[in-house]
Write a protein that holds these residues in place. Structure first.
Motif, PDB file in Angstrom:
ATOM      1  N   LYS A 147      44.502  12.362  65.527  1.00  0.00           N
ATOM      2  CA  LYS A 147      44.183  13.036  66.865  1.00  0.00           C
ATOM      3  C   LYS A 147      43.122  12.229  67.898  1.00  0.00           C
ATOM      4  N   ILE A 148      43.755  12.198  69.134  1.00  0.00           N
ATOM      5  CA  ILE A 148      42.607  11.978  70.090  1.00  0.00           C
ATOM      6  C   ILE A 148      42.940  12.514  71.280  1.00  0.00           C
ATOM      7  N   ASP A 149      41.862  12.877  72.343  1.00  0.00           N
ATOM      8  CA  ASP A 149      41.954  13.341  73.476  1.00  0.00           C
ATOM      9  C   ASP A 149      41.721  12.091  74.438  1.00  0.00           C
ATOM     10  N   ILE A 150      42.300  12.277  75.562  1.00  0.00           N
ATOM     11  CA  ILE A 150      42.388  11.182  76.457  1.00  0.00           C
ATOM     12  C   ILE A 150      42.149  11.804  77.932  1.00  0.00           C
ATOM     13  N   SER A 151      41.341  11.375  78.925  1.00  0.00           N
ATOM     14  CA  SER A 151      41.035  11.781  80.192  1.00  0.00           C
ATOM     15  C   SER A 151      42.300  11.724  81.118  1.00  0.00           C
ATOM     16  N   LEU A 152      42.458  12.302  82.033  1.00  0.00           N
ATOM     17  CA  LEU A 152      43.626  12.384  83.086  1.00  0.00           C
ATOM     18  C   LEU A 152      43.039  11.194  83.871  1.00  0.00           C
ATOM     19  N   ILE A 153      44.075  10.693  84.723  1.00  0.00           N
ATOM     20  CA  ILE A 153      43.789   9.625  85.727  1.00  0.00           C
ATOM     21  C   ILE A 153      43.483  10.207  87.039  1.00  0.00           C
ATOM     22  N   TYR A 154      42.619   9.597  87.779  1.00  0.00           N
ATOM     23  CA  TYR A 154      42.188  10.212  89.353  1.00  0.00           C
ATOM     24  C   TYR A 154      42.289   9.116  90.071  1.00  0.00           C
ATOM     25  N   GLU A 155      42.190   9.540  91.403  1.00  0.00           N
ATOM     26  CA  GLU A 155      42.397   8.707  92.525  1.00  0.00           C
ATOM     27  C   GLU A 155      41.442   8.957  93.530  1.00  0.00           C
ATOM     28  N   ASN A 156      40.824   8.098  94.177  1.00  0.00           N
ATOM     29  CA  ASN A 156      39.698   8.260  95.422  1.00  0.00           C
ATOM     30  C   ASN A 156      40.370   8.572  96.513  1.00  0.00           C
ATOM     31  N   THR A 157      39.587   8.640  97.868  1.00  0.00           N
ATOM     32  CA  THR A 157      40.106   9.176  98.966  1.00  0.00           C
ATOM     33  C   THR A 157      41.001   8.438  99.492  1.00  0.00           C
ATOM     34  N   ASN A 158      40.968   6.776  99.274  1.00  0.00           N
ATOM     35  CA  ASN A 158      42.001   5.886  99.637  1.00  0.00           C
ATOM     36  C   ASN A 158      43.241   5.929  98.980  1.00  0.00           C
TER      37      ASN A 158
END
Ligand SMILES: [Zn+2]
Length: 270
Positions: A147-158
């Motif tokens: 098992k492993i946990d992965i972070s979600l992906i994010y975007e900046n203001t642009n």
């Protein structure tokens, strides 16, 4: 009366030792044992702390990586595309997986990174190095190297994808359901599963407040994960699954007994 005080102090000292031992075992697996060795080796507090620190770092970074393969696990191999969210995960031995999972996440991360300008796949808790069924708390199932946990992906203001994440620990900042979306948290809480959103207390603080959840980035990452044949299951909250328009039998609901999965993705081998 004179003799009683030392007995109380002795009991208190033993209790404190048990507390430290348990805490270090729960958080790092090997730390408790090393603490025990340090306590039995010397009575001097400074020497004890120094000995513990040296032994702990030596075991964590030089011995454990070589011993873990005897237990069928290995340290996660980091690449330009695959990194731990923070040094904490490596310092506490929470970065061990079965070789098959190591290979899978390396491929997924390279696949995703190559398609997205080198944006990384960031991992959180995986498994401890030793002993099947030894739980990596607070997770229910991270006890077998699969098992492993992965972070979600994010975007900046642009609206560009970023490697930044919103939580210091990596957990507990939720991409909440909108008013029209299915609210699993409400349902689980109503059924009495008080722990369902407990990780909100485990963020250690919010950072990068200007970033936003990237529907496209996270969807791309999930697609790369689902393409990998050795991956059997992926957990993410159903409102995000629907929002990202993901239809795949590998994507499941983890159940109300676990914790919510709109702050991270969980994946596991078949
Ligand atoms: Zn998980």
């Amino acid at each position: 009366m004179r003799n009683k005080k030392p007995v109380h102090i002795l009991v208190l000292k033993i209790l404190l030792h048990i507390l430290f031992f348990s805490f270090l075992t729960v958080v790092t697996q090997i730390g408790g044992l090393i603490y025990l060795i340090a306590v039995l080796s010397t009575k001097d507090k400074v020497k004890r702390t120094t000995l513990f620190t040296i032994l702990y770092l030596f075991s964590t970074f030089l011995i454990t990586p070589y011993l873990a393969p005897f237990f069928g696990r290995e340290k996660i191999k980091e690449t330009n595309f695959l990194k731990a969210h923070s040094f904490f995960y490596k310092l506490t031995n929470r970065n061990y997986v079965k070789p098959k999972l190591n290979k899978a996440i390396s491929q997924i991360a390279a696949d995703f990174g190559n398609k997205n300008n080198g944006i990384r796949m960031v991992y959180l808790d995986a498994n401890f190095p030793f002993i099947d069924k030894f739980p990596l708390l607070p997770h229910l199932s991270h006890n077998d190297g699969k098992k492993i946990d992965i972070s979600l992906i994010y975007e900046n203001t642009n609206k560009q994808l970023t490697n930044k994440k919103p939580s210091i620990s990596g957990y507990g900042i939720y991409e909440e359901p909108t008013r029209n979306e299915y609210n699993q948290n409400k349902i689980c809480k109503k059924q009495g599963y008080w722990q369902y959103d407990f990780p909100k207390y485990l963020t250690l603080g919010t950072i990068n407040k200007n970033i936003k959840f990237s529907k496209k980035g996270t969807r791309d990452l999930i697609k790369c994960i689902l393409r990998e044949k050795s991956i059997g299951k992926l957990f993410i909250e159903s409102h995000l699954k629907k929002r990202m328009n993901i239809v795949n039998q590998k994507v499941r609901f983890q159940g109300c007994k676990a914790v919510r999965h709109d702050d991270h993705i969980h994946l596991q081998l078949k």
